[in-house]
Design an enzyme around this catalytic site. Sequence first.
Site, short mmCIF file in Angstrom:
data_model
loop_
_atom_site.label_atom_id
_atom_site.label_comp_id
_atom_site.label_asym_id
_atom_site.label_seq_id
_atom_site.Cartn_x
_atom_site.Cartn_y
_atom_site.Cartn_z
N HIS A 1 70.08 -21.10 -9.40
CA HIS A 1 70.42 -20.83 -10.80
C HIS A 1 71.70 -19.99 -10.90
O HIS A 1 72.63 -20.33 -11.63
CB HIS A 1 69.24 -20.09 -11.46
CG HIS A 1 69.44 -19.76 -12.90
ND1 HIS A 1 68.78 -20.40 -13.91
CD2 HIS A 1 70.22 -18.82 -13.51
CE1 HIS A 1 69.14 -19.89 -15.08
NE2 HIS A 1 70.02 -18.92 -14.85
N GLU A 2 71.74 -18.89 -10.14
CA GLU A 2 72.90 -17.99 -10.23
C GLU A 2 74.16 -18.63 -9.66
O GLU A 2 75.27 -18.43 -10.19
CB GLU A 2 72.60 -16.68 -9.52
CG GLU A 2 71.38 -15.95 -10.03
CD GLU A 2 71.32 -15.81 -11.54
OE1 GLU A 2 72.37 -15.60 -12.17
OE2 GLU A 2 70.22 -15.95 -12.10
N HIS B 1 75.75 -21.04 -12.03
CA HIS B 1 76.55 -20.32 -13.03
C HIS B 1 77.99 -20.10 -12.57
O HIS B 1 78.88 -19.91 -13.41
CB HIS B 1 75.93 -18.95 -13.30
CG HIS B 1 74.89 -18.94 -14.37
ND1 HIS B 1 75.09 -19.50 -15.62
CD2 HIS B 1 73.64 -18.40 -14.39
CE1 HIS B 1 74.01 -19.30 -16.36
NE2 HIS B 1 73.11 -18.64 -15.64
N GLU C 1 72.36 -20.85 -19.85
CA GLU C 1 71.10 -20.63 -19.14
C GLU C 1 70.30 -21.92 -18.97
O GLU C 1 69.66 -22.13 -17.94
CB GLU C 1 70.28 -19.57 -19.88
CG GLU C 1 70.97 -18.22 -20.00
CD GLU C 1 71.36 -17.61 -18.65
OE1 GLU C 1 70.85 -18.07 -17.61
OE2 GLU C 1 72.17 -16.68 -18.64
#
Length: 856
Positions: free
Chosen positions: A310-311, A314, A333
């Site tokens: 997820h990070e 980003h 998100e």
Amino acid sequence: MFIKSLLTLSVAIAVSSAHANEYVIEKLAKPSSQHVSLTLDPAQDTFSGMTEISLEVLKPTKYIELNGVDYATQMVKLLGTKNCDLSTEMLKTGKVKFSCDEQIQPGKYTLKIDFTAPYNRQSVGLYKTLDQGVPYLFTQFEMSDARRAFPVFDEPSYKIPFQLTITAPSSQKVYANTPELKTTVNGDMTTHFFDKTPPIPSYLVAMAVGPFEEREVKDMPIPGRIITPQGKIHLGEYAAQAMPKVLAALEDYFGIPYVYKKLDSVAVPEFPFGAMENSGLVTYREDILLLDLATATRSKKQRNISIIAHELAHQWYGNLVTMKWWNDLWLNEAFASWMAAKITTQLNPEFESHLDLPQNNVMALDARLSTKPIRKPIKTEADIMDGLGLAYSKGSAVLAMVENWIGEEAFQQGIRAYLKEFSYKNAEAADLWQALGKASNKDVAGVLKSFIEQSSFPLVKVSQQGKMVTINQSRFTNAGVDAPAQLWNVPVAIKYGAGDQVKTASILLTKENQTIELEFEPEWIYPDQGALGYYRWVLDDKQFAALINKAADTLTVRERLALLSAVDALLDAGVISAAHLMQTLETFISDKHPRVANTALAYLASQKRTFEDASNQHLWPEFIRKSITPAAKQYGLTAKIGEDAAISQLRTQVVSRLGFDGEDQSVINTAKAQARVYLNNPSKVDPYLASTYLNLAAFHGDKNLLDAYMNTFKTTKDPQVRTKMLAAMSYFGKPELQKAVLDYSLTDDVTASDMRTILSGQKYTPEREARLIKWVYTNYDSVAANLPPFALPNLPYYTTAGCDASSLKTTQAFFTDKISEVPGYARSLSKLAEGINTCIALKERELASINSFLKR
């Protein structure tokens, strides 16, 4: 990630009307780059700094605005064609007004500011925390808390290069977004000069100072390290092995190499969220990043991989391309969550993460009238926080539905085009819709706008006559709720079969009613092939019975999981009775996949929380024991060597329900014994059952056990053990021990970000819930001061009991008087009222049905 300022209500509404918002910086100047020099000593309570901002004044003015909270300025100069000493006015809106006696003409200037500020102690801004008594400094700037650390244009559209210089005691290690260029030593202080960042918004600036340990992450195209507080670096092995694989998979998907010069990952002992995607210096709550492989469950490993993915997603979506305004934070998100699910499934299929259905977590919330669309105008920071959890799950589910509709290849092609066009720039949702539409030649914008800019979702009714199927859509609502009519553009995929034949018919449902012809007359119909639709569905009784009869053999595991969630939702909608739901759930308790059986048991147990009262309280323990018996007999209450992790997870549900709801004394005695073993050696206890044992032992425990939990909590260096102790303390059942735990949550031992964990189990049993509510009211000022600022608006949820109108009335009276201090309370009270009134109506409507079922 998502944080709320103490003194600011927030930032702003959409850019198009930003000039009308007192929380938005007035567009008098814009920055082009910023240098920040800080002197940071974790042993102190305050710090000092200097910043130089290269900016352009856009029109004649006597003042310019930046953002600022909590700092004090010593010197402010505007250097340019005519120098000016500026006066400072710190506003309550999170802005600072710098004024000049004479008019400032348009042109390029340098704004130079000397300032001092306190370290924050509530997990926001530049904050200080203690780990094992040792002080550390960390940052959490999203959404609007960079302004606590230094004067800054703290809005996402101001995307500029930042350069940090940090002076700290030579005993401390110092990290920032970029590689260190050089250091200079002056006495016992060392100055660290860091490289300039590419253009990034202020919320992605990050730093960390402390006596850290580190280990190199190998096999990445750029340097990288796992960075931990002292004594924990050995727990970083799993993340260090996984990170290069995740990064490579993302580079391959996006078709763009990772653009930053390093990739450091910091384990943070005090962190209010899962992680934060700061470019080049990603921060994680330490119990996510760090794992003891001897005790790590599959779900903990999956969480580690998923949040890393997820990070790192980003770094492209959010960092390389950044939203123009906070109204598109949902997309940042949602996209990262969707991407993380894809990468986790690709790299670790053994996790079965494809069986996680994010829509099931949020559709009940999304159905409420008080719920706002996930893309909405943003004025205050309370607006940003409102429904942000919904944005993650609904947004990622809708993206998955669209990808399934247009095809993986077209979706990837659209994403790549979007990232290339807007690299190092700001963009908005419509830019992505356009790229996906162009790649697929389909009306992607029409579908996404209908789901993103409206709340709730469709209820799709499927009626079949021969080969003809009529599909009707209406807004899903809870029974008795009068909601405005809505229409969506819904990609519907109908799975159907007869004999050995199984086919899928797809349609884009854009009207209230549409009809399609199937290839043959079906024996059964499942209206959500692949369980990828963000809608609920309903069949007539005959069709539904045929589907249930065929489900075990014809539906995938994912589809059976979605079926359980859909049926549970139909009770809320008033389409089926509670007894009908319970009978359906019982059908799946013996499902051949443990995940399905586990989910069916969980839904059964959830009915107890809704319907238990004096009329049936004596019936529930026997019912729970009876419901769980098939799974307990099939899989046993102790682990077997080499068994599937899904069986271990199901056993956790079985043991928990037997101990807590079934009041099984043998399970309780086992929990007490295993808790003592865990305190001496966690590796000797089944890692899947450890939390259940600890919680159950606490509920039946004494002061000696509480003292042991507290001591372990304070002394362990294993973040997983620490979190388990914290959560387990919230289950102590005796009144005096419950009070001792609650009072302990207000001490310095429990950080702001940990306080919610220690409150998590306090509502188990009505008696304990009543004591919690009384304690919150009695200690309101201290509780409010200790919670992270962003969490404060949720406090009314802790003071409201179940489906209790009287409790709701007391909560409303108490918190309504405080709305002027915490505007977010108004939104929470509105949602609470709707949720509790819906629960009361459901209980009144279905209690007789439940009691009849329990008395069979």
